[in-house]
Design a protein around this motif. Sequence first.
Motif, PDB file in Angstrom:
ATOM      1  N   LEU A  84       0.896  -1.302   0.034  1.00  0.00           N
ATOM      2  CA  LEU A  84       0.252  -0.023   0.011  1.00  0.00           C
ATOM      3  C   LEU A  84       0.963   1.325   0.056  1.00  0.00           C
ATOM      4  O   LEU A  84       2.013   1.295   0.612  1.00  0.00           O
ATOM      5  N   ALA A  85       0.572   2.128  -0.769  1.00  0.00           N
ATOM      6  CA  ALA A  85       1.216   3.423  -0.840  1.00  0.00           C
ATOM      7  C   ALA A  85       0.159   4.625  -1.010  1.00  0.00           C
ATOM      8  O   ALA A  85      -0.822   4.175  -1.637  1.00  0.00           O
ATOM      9  N   LEU A  86       0.686   5.716  -0.785  1.00  0.00           N
ATOM     10  CA  LEU A  86      -0.085   6.925  -1.263  1.00  0.00           C
ATOM     11  C   LEU A  86       0.254   7.245  -2.836  1.00  0.00           C
ATOM     12  O   LEU A  86       1.146   7.254  -3.147  1.00  0.00           O
ATOM     13  N   SER A  87      -0.942   7.667  -3.367  1.00  0.00           N
ATOM     14  CA  SER A  87      -0.808   8.033  -4.882  1.00  0.00           C
ATOM     15  C   SER A  87      -0.286   9.561  -4.685  1.00  0.00           C
ATOM     16  O   SER A  87      -0.116  10.265  -3.704  1.00  0.00           O
ATOM     17  N   ARG A  88       0.246  10.009  -5.982  1.00  0.00           N
ATOM     18  CA  ARG A  88       0.608  11.505  -5.994  1.00  0.00           C
ATOM     19  C   ARG A  88      -0.506  12.342  -5.388  1.00  0.00           C
ATOM     20  O   ARG A  88      -0.010  13.271  -4.772  1.00  0.00           O
ATOM     21  N   ARG A 111      -0.641  12.161  -1.625  1.00  0.00           N
ATOM     22  CA  ARG A 111       0.450  12.810  -0.990  1.00  0.00           C
ATOM     23  C   ARG A 111      -0.018  14.408  -1.025  1.00  0.00           C
ATOM     24  O   ARG A 111       0.715  15.184   0.014  1.00  0.00           O
ATOM     25  N   ARG A 112      -0.242  14.977  -2.282  1.00  0.00           N
ATOM     26  CA  ARG A 112      -0.735  16.264  -2.315  1.00  0.00           C
ATOM     27  C   ARG A 112      -1.674  16.747  -1.492  1.00  0.00           C
ATOM     28  O   ARG A 112      -1.857  17.890  -0.753  1.00  0.00           O
ATOM     29  N   MET A 128       9.089  10.828   1.986  1.00  0.00           N
ATOM     30  CA  MET A 128       8.989  11.212   3.254  1.00  0.00           C
ATOM     31  C   MET A 128       7.533  11.384   3.818  1.00  0.00           C
ATOM     32  O   MET A 128       6.851  11.694   3.080  1.00  0.00           O
ATOM     33  N   SER A 129       7.574  10.605   4.858  1.00  0.00           N
ATOM     34  CA  SER A 129       5.926  10.593   5.366  1.00  0.00           C
ATOM     35  C   SER A 129       5.737  12.007   6.094  1.00  0.00           C
ATOM     36  O   SER A 129       6.819  12.566   6.822  1.00  0.00           O
ATOM     37  N   THR A 130       4.515  12.901   5.933  1.00  0.00           N
ATOM     38  CA  THR A 130       4.284  13.676   6.696  1.00  0.00           C
ATOM     39  C   THR A 130       3.616  13.513   7.913  1.00  0.00           C
ATOM     40  O   THR A 130       3.358  14.449   8.821  1.00  0.00           O
ATOM     41  N   THR A 131       3.229  12.384   8.082  1.00  0.00           N
ATOM     42  CA  THR A 131       2.206  12.125   9.242  1.00  0.00           C
ATOM     43  C   THR A 131       2.896  11.345  10.357  1.00  0.00           C
ATOM     44  O   THR A 131       3.426  10.287   9.957  1.00  0.00           O
ATOM     45  N   ASN A 132       2.710  11.721  11.605  1.00  0.00           N
ATOM     46  CA  ASN A 132       3.100  11.121  12.732  1.00  0.00           C
ATOM     47  C   ASN A 132       1.676  10.796  13.635  1.00  0.00           C
ATOM     48  O   ASN A 132       1.255  11.290  14.340  1.00  0.00           O
ATOM     49  N   LEU A 133       0.978   9.481  13.028  1.00  0.00           N
ATOM     50  CA  LEU A 133      -0.140   9.350  13.678  1.00  0.00           C
ATOM     51  C   LEU A 133      -0.240   8.945  14.912  1.00  0.00           C
ATOM     52  O   LEU A 133      -1.177   9.269  15.741  1.00  0.00           O
ATOM     53  N   ASP A 134       0.726   8.369  15.476  1.00  0.00           N
ATOM     54  CA  ASP A 134       1.005   8.007  16.833  1.00  0.00           C
ATOM     55  C   ASP A 134       0.749   9.416  17.734  1.00  0.00           C
ATOM     56  O   ASP A 134       0.556   9.173  18.981  1.00  0.00           O
ATOM     57  N   GLY A 135       1.052  10.431  17.148  1.00  0.00           N
ATOM     58  CA  GLY A 135       1.261  11.563  18.132  1.00  0.00           C
ATOM     59  C   GLY A 135      -0.496  12.052  18.318  1.00  0.00           C
ATOM     60  O   GLY A 135      -0.594  12.847  19.032  1.00  0.00           O
ATOM     61  N   HIS A 136      -1.356  11.635  17.465  1.00  0.00           N
ATOM     62  CA  HIS A 136      -2.694  12.017  17.489  1.00  0.00           C
ATOM     63  C   HIS A 136      -3.296  11.124  18.748  1.00  0.00           C
ATOM     64  O   HIS A 136      -3.520   9.953  18.521  1.00  0.00           O
ATOM     65  N   LEU A 137      -4.003  11.930  19.750  1.00  0.00           N
ATOM     66  CA  LEU A 137      -4.751  11.544  20.715  1.00  0.00           C
ATOM     67  C   LEU A 137      -5.864  10.759  20.053  1.00  0.00           C
ATOM     68  O   LEU A 137      -6.354   9.849  20.506  1.00  0.00           O
ATOM     69  N   GLY A 138      -6.419  11.373  18.832  1.00  0.00           N
ATOM     70  CA  GLY A 138      -7.693  11.075  18.506  1.00  0.00           C
ATOM     71  C   GLY A 138      -7.435   9.452  17.855  1.00  0.00           C
ATOM     72  O   GLY A 138      -8.553   8.518  18.085  1.00  0.00           O
ATOM     73  N   TYR A 139      -6.363   9.123  17.543  1.00  0.00           N
ATOM     74  CA  TYR A 139      -5.909   7.896  16.766  1.00  0.00           C
ATOM     75  C   TYR A 139      -6.171   6.620  18.130  1.00  0.00           C
ATOM     76  O   TYR A 139      -6.700   5.836  17.867  1.00  0.00           O
TER      77      TYR A 139
END
Lengths: 139, 139
Positions: free
Chosen positions: A94-98, A101-102, B1-12
């Motif tokens: 699984l991966a994000l598409s372009r 990501r945008r 590069m991932s932009t998401t740090n899901l573990d930081g989300h309380l809601g998660y």
Amino acid sequence: MSTTNLDGHLGYWLRLVSNQLATAFARALQERGLSVAEWVALARIDASAGLNCVQLAGALGVTRGAISKVLDKLQDKEWITRTVSDLDSRVQVLALSRRGRRRLPELTRVAQANEAQFFARLDAGEQALLRGLLRKVAG
Amino acid sequence: MSTTNLDGHLGYWLRLVSNQLATAFARALQERGLSVAEWVALARIDASAGLNCVQLAGALGVTRGAISKVLDKLQDKEWITRTVSDLDSRVQVLALSRRGRRRLPELTRVAQANEAQFFARLDAGEQALLRGLLRKVAG
DNA sequence: TATTGTTATACTCTATAACTATA
DNA sequence: TATAGTTATAGAGTATAACAATA
């Protein structure tokens, strides 16, 4: 005489808070064209590169069947890609598409704004404490 | 590069833990013939004498429409009574039926056993802390 | 006009279990 | 046989909005 002290039940508060948060978040996401479950899956795929369906289901605490449906919707919107693994043709990577990501940064902002507002009654230390306790329960 | 740090989300974490608890609890209650939402309503009616629908909806953080359906089911099973108020004929006073009162203790035991197992990783102090934080968020 | 409760409608979210394809 | 993923089916849980009766 009542036998019940509902306020003493952790589950009661957990359910109340979780439902309130989910409802508020769902409204915020709706305008961006996705649901809470879709956002969580999208964020998890972004956060953990190279995930397959079984791993994603495990990370989100749901069944494979549930994940499969959510991924269908994300794929219909062209926010993710599902690529058959070279090593094992049963497995999808699984991966994000372009496009995914945008779009993700804005969604992340929405999520953070929603959380900030929702947990505003807790200071930073309390939020960290709450996060730690929930993680511990999740195991 | 991932932009998401899901573990930081309380809601998660909130969502993950709440879903796990609800699923386990639903299974335990199923054998006794009721759902989680029904149990919560039943327990709240027992805990707060003389409630009406609007108050119950407020206490549980859901809409009147949602409550109305849950109450229908509880009434079909004859676990609650809905009595028109003497003071205002628009208002219903909610109460447990004789059967509801008889059944409640066992359901409470099931709920407590489920919680004890689910939150076993937290000691008593941590559980109290978690409860306090969730109450604070709920406002 | 405002409030209480109901109803109609529609979604989201999830589970279970049977299924296909691959290992 | 076991595993990855899909699909069929079902049900819980909720919201929104329009409605009737009453205040």
